[in-house]
Scaffold this active site. Structure first.
Site, PDB file in Angstrom:
ATOM      1  N   GLY A  29       0.840  -1.371  -0.071  1.00 18.32           N
ATOM      2  CA  GLY A  29      -0.003   0.028   0.095  1.00 18.32           C
ATOM      3  C   GLY A  29       0.867   1.260  -0.071  1.00 18.32           C
ATOM      4  O   GLY A  29       1.908   1.298  -0.306  1.00 18.32           O
ATOM      5  N   LEU A  31       0.601   3.522  -1.863  1.00 17.40           N
ATOM      6  CA  LEU A  31       0.651   3.553  -3.379  1.00 17.40           C
ATOM      7  C   LEU A  31       1.359   4.778  -4.140  1.00 17.40           C
ATOM      8  O   LEU A  31       0.814   5.850  -3.777  1.00 17.40           O
ATOM      9  CB  LEU A  31      -0.213   3.007  -4.345  1.00 17.40           C
ATOM     10  CG  LEU A  31      -0.993   1.725  -3.880  1.00 17.40           C
ATOM     11  CD1 LEU A  31      -2.117   1.157  -4.712  1.00 17.40           C
ATOM     12  CD2 LEU A  31       0.171   0.401  -3.728  1.00 17.40           C
ATOM     13  N   HIS A  35       4.334   1.686  -8.214  1.00 20.55           N
ATOM     14  CA  HIS A  35       3.536   0.609  -7.927  1.00 20.55           C
ATOM     15  C   HIS A  35       2.367   0.674  -9.219  1.00 20.55           C
ATOM     16  O   HIS A  35       2.119  -0.359  -9.826  1.00 20.55           O
ATOM     17  CB  HIS A  35       2.460   0.939  -6.845  1.00 20.55           C
ATOM     18  CG  HIS A  35       3.198   0.551  -5.348  1.00 20.55           C
ATOM     19  ND1 HIS A  35       3.487   1.966  -4.575  1.00 20.55           N
ATOM     20  CD2 HIS A  35       3.692  -0.330  -4.782  1.00 20.55           C
ATOM     21  CE1 HIS A  35       4.142   1.584  -3.513  1.00 20.55           C
ATOM     22  NE2 HIS A  35       4.249   0.331  -3.585  1.00 20.55           N
ATOM     23  N   GLU A 146      12.029  -3.491  -9.740  1.00 17.04           N
ATOM     24  CA  GLU A 146      13.398  -3.793  -9.653  1.00 17.04           C
ATOM     25  C   GLU A 146      14.162  -3.061  -8.637  1.00 17.04           C
ATOM     26  O   GLU A 146      15.213  -2.881  -8.254  1.00 17.04           O
ATOM     27  CB  GLU A 146      14.311  -3.292 -11.149  1.00 17.04           C
ATOM     28  CG  GLU A 146      13.795  -4.527 -12.090  1.00 17.04           C
ATOM     29  CD  GLU A 146      14.588  -4.220 -13.298  1.00 17.04           C
ATOM     30  OE1 GLU A 146      15.278  -3.044 -13.531  1.00 17.04           O
ATOM     31  OE2 GLU A 146      14.647  -5.133 -14.248  1.00 17.04           O
ATOM     32  N   LYS A 147      13.381  -1.902  -8.096  1.00 19.71           N
ATOM     33  CA  LYS A 147      14.064  -0.914  -7.002  1.00 19.71           C
ATOM     34  C   LYS A 147      14.300  -2.143  -5.775  1.00 19.71           C
ATOM     35  O   LYS A 147      15.457  -1.922  -5.255  1.00 19.71           O
ATOM     36  CB  LYS A 147      12.766  -0.113  -6.573  1.00 19.71           C
ATOM     37  CG  LYS A 147      12.734   0.313  -5.050  1.00 19.71           C
ATOM     38  CD  LYS A 147      12.863   1.709  -4.902  1.00 19.71           C
ATOM     39  CE  LYS A 147      13.344   2.000  -3.431  1.00 19.71           C
ATOM     40  NZ  LYS A 147      12.580   1.241  -2.422  1.00 19.71           N
ATOM     41  N   ASP A 148      13.583  -2.929  -5.635  1.00 21.06           N
ATOM     42  CA  ASP A 148      13.810  -4.006  -4.537  1.00 21.06           C
ATOM     43  C   ASP A 148      14.529  -5.104  -5.383  1.00 21.06           C
ATOM     44  O   ASP A 148      13.716  -6.202  -5.630  1.00 21.06           O
ATOM     45  CB  ASP A 148      12.652  -4.569  -3.732  1.00 21.06           C
ATOM     46  CG  ASP A 148      12.178  -3.285  -3.063  1.00 21.06           C
ATOM     47  OD1 ASP A 148      12.669  -2.721  -2.122  1.00 21.06           O
ATOM     48  OD2 ASP A 148      11.003  -2.896  -3.222  1.00 21.06           O
ATOM     49  N   SER A 183       9.439   5.736  -3.489  1.00 21.51           N
ATOM     50  CA  SER A 183       9.528   4.804  -2.593  1.00 21.51           C
ATOM     51  C   SER A 183       8.398   5.125  -1.313  1.00 21.51           C
ATOM     52  O   SER A 183       8.277   6.318  -1.248  1.00 21.51           O
ATOM     53  CB  SER A 183      10.963   4.541  -1.738  1.00 21.51           C
ATOM     54  OG  SER A 183      10.726   3.942  -0.467  1.00 21.51           O
ATOM     55  N   ARG A 185       8.755   5.217   1.383  1.00 22.19           N
ATOM     56  CA  ARG A 185       9.616   5.693   2.780  1.00 22.19           C
ATOM     57  C   ARG A 185       9.867   7.043   2.622  1.00 22.19           C
ATOM     58  O   ARG A 185      10.421   7.696   3.421  1.00 22.19           O
ATOM     59  CB  ARG A 185      10.655   4.416   3.088  1.00 22.19           C
ATOM     60  CG  ARG A 185       9.987   3.070   3.929  1.00 22.19           C
ATOM     61  CD  ARG A 185      11.084   2.468   4.426  1.00 22.19           C
ATOM     62  NE  ARG A 185      10.556   1.546   5.201  1.00 22.19           N
ATOM     63  CZ  ARG A 185      10.481   0.059   5.092  1.00 22.19           C
ATOM     64  NH1 ARG A 185      10.912  -0.105   3.979  1.00 22.19           N
ATOM     65  NH2 ARG A 185       9.885  -0.538   5.902  1.00 22.19           N
TER      66      ARG A 185
HETATM   67  O1  PAF Z   1       7.837  -4.894  -2.054  1.00 22.02           O
HETATM   68  C1  PAF Z   1       6.861  -5.068  -1.107  1.00 22.02           C
HETATM   69  O2  PAF Z   1       6.202  -3.978  -0.985  1.00 22.02           O
HETATM   70  C2  PAF Z   1       6.421  -6.086  -0.212  1.00 22.02           C
HETATM   71  O3  PAF Z   1       8.095  -6.906   0.081  1.00 22.02           O
HETATM   72  C3  PAF Z   1       5.876  -7.338  -0.949  1.00 22.02           C
HETATM   73  C4  PAF Z   1       6.393  -7.967  -2.073  1.00 22.02           C
HETATM   74  C5  PAF Z   1       4.600  -6.931  -0.993  1.00 22.02           C
HETATM   75  C6  PAF Z   1       5.765  -8.560   0.180  1.00 22.02           C
HETATM   76  O4  PAF Z   1       5.057  -8.061   1.419  1.00 22.02           O
END
Ligand code: PAF
Length: 278
Positions: A29, A31, A35, A146-148, A183, A185
């Site tokens: 969330g 968003l 996203h 790809e950010k994560d 992000s 955050r």
């Molecule tokens: O990347 C995220 O927001 C979370 O790690 C995910 C993949 C939704 C799992 O909780």
């Protein structure tokens, strides 16, 4: 919106009976455009898109920001609908984790370095919730940012090792006009901190350029770390150049395969991550 596994499955099985393919975007969330780009990507690849909104407690350590993590479900629902998402799935914690649940997942090596070293609890929680979500939704394709980047590698390994029948797709990072990776955050940053945060991508780009000219990796990593501290980051967890496909180290310190430069650094109390292809 679906709140329960039963309601979710009812919608999905209706779609499957009609011959529709299903794309899935898991989120926590709060968003943003990043996203929504994943939702649009899923929409290119499947007939119906589901996005989950679930702030997953098992991927936060006790000292982390589970309690204060931004939650804005009504706004998320509107944004998802606008991006072409057909169903938002927002289960309660009790729906996802029955009180007597005991199963855990350990992905092993891909989850141990970098983010896994800095946040040892995290990928176990991510792997568990993603495995559960994939079993609940049963999508044909699932899209991750790809950010994560390490999360994407961990999930590809999880899905392969557990034979989960889904295609995992990575989607490029969306950035603001100054190169800062979007992000949830980033909402924690003050104006001054934003100025610092915006240097992260540039430092990684410089490191990538140095790698491309054949510079030794330990020197590139040390210089990038210094540059981040100089730019105003208060602490650097890591800067690392790794193999793009599995994030293992390059033996001998030089690059002989596609590489990725990744970093995690703190601005005040906010921890930021970013990565770029080399
Ligand atoms: O990347 C995220 O927001 C979370 O790690 C995910 C993949 C939704 C799992 O909780």
């Amino acid at each position: 919106m679906a709140r329960t596994i039963a309601a979710l499955r009812q919608t999905v099985s209706g779609w499957k009976r009609q011959g529709f393919t299903v794309g899935f975007v898991p989120t926590m969330g709060a968003l943003h455009e990043g996203h929504l780009a994943l939702v649009r990507e899923a929409g290119q690849r499947a007939d119906r898109v589901i996005a989950s909104v679930f702030v997953n407690p098992t991927q936060f350590a006790a000292h982390e920001d589970l309690g204060s993590y931004p939650r804005q479900e009504a706004r998320d629902a509107e944004l998802l609908a606008g991006a072409g998402c057909a169903l938002m799935y927002a289960p309660a914690v009790e729906e996802m984790y029955p009180a007597d649940a005991t199963t855990t997942i350990s992905v092993g090596a891909p989850a141990e370095a970098l983010e896994g070293a800095a946040r040892p609890h995290m990928f176990g929680g991510v792997a568990l919730v993603v495995a559960k979500l994939l079993n609940q939704v049963q999508p044909d394709v699932a899209v991750f940012g790809e950010k994560d980047y390490q999360q994407l590698i961990v999930i590809k390994r999880l899905v392969r090792d557990l034979d989960i029948p889904v295609e995992i797709v990575g989607s490029p990072t969306i950035r603001d006009g100054h190169g800062l990776a979007l992000s949830s955050r980033n909402a924690y940053l003050s104006e001054d901190q934003l100025e610092v945060a915006r240097r992260l991508n540039g430092v990684l780009a410089e490191a990538g350029a140095r790698v491309a000219t054949g510079a030794a990796l330990p020197a590139v990593e040390a210089e990038a770390r210094e540059a981040l501290l100089h730019a105003g980051f208060s602490h650097v967890d890591y800067v690392a150049v790794r193999r793009a496909d599995d994030l293992t180290e390059f033996e001998g310190g030089s690059v002989d395969a596609p590489a990725r430069v990744l970093a995690a650094a703190w601005v005040g109390k906010t921890r930021l991550i970013d990565n770029l292809p080399v």
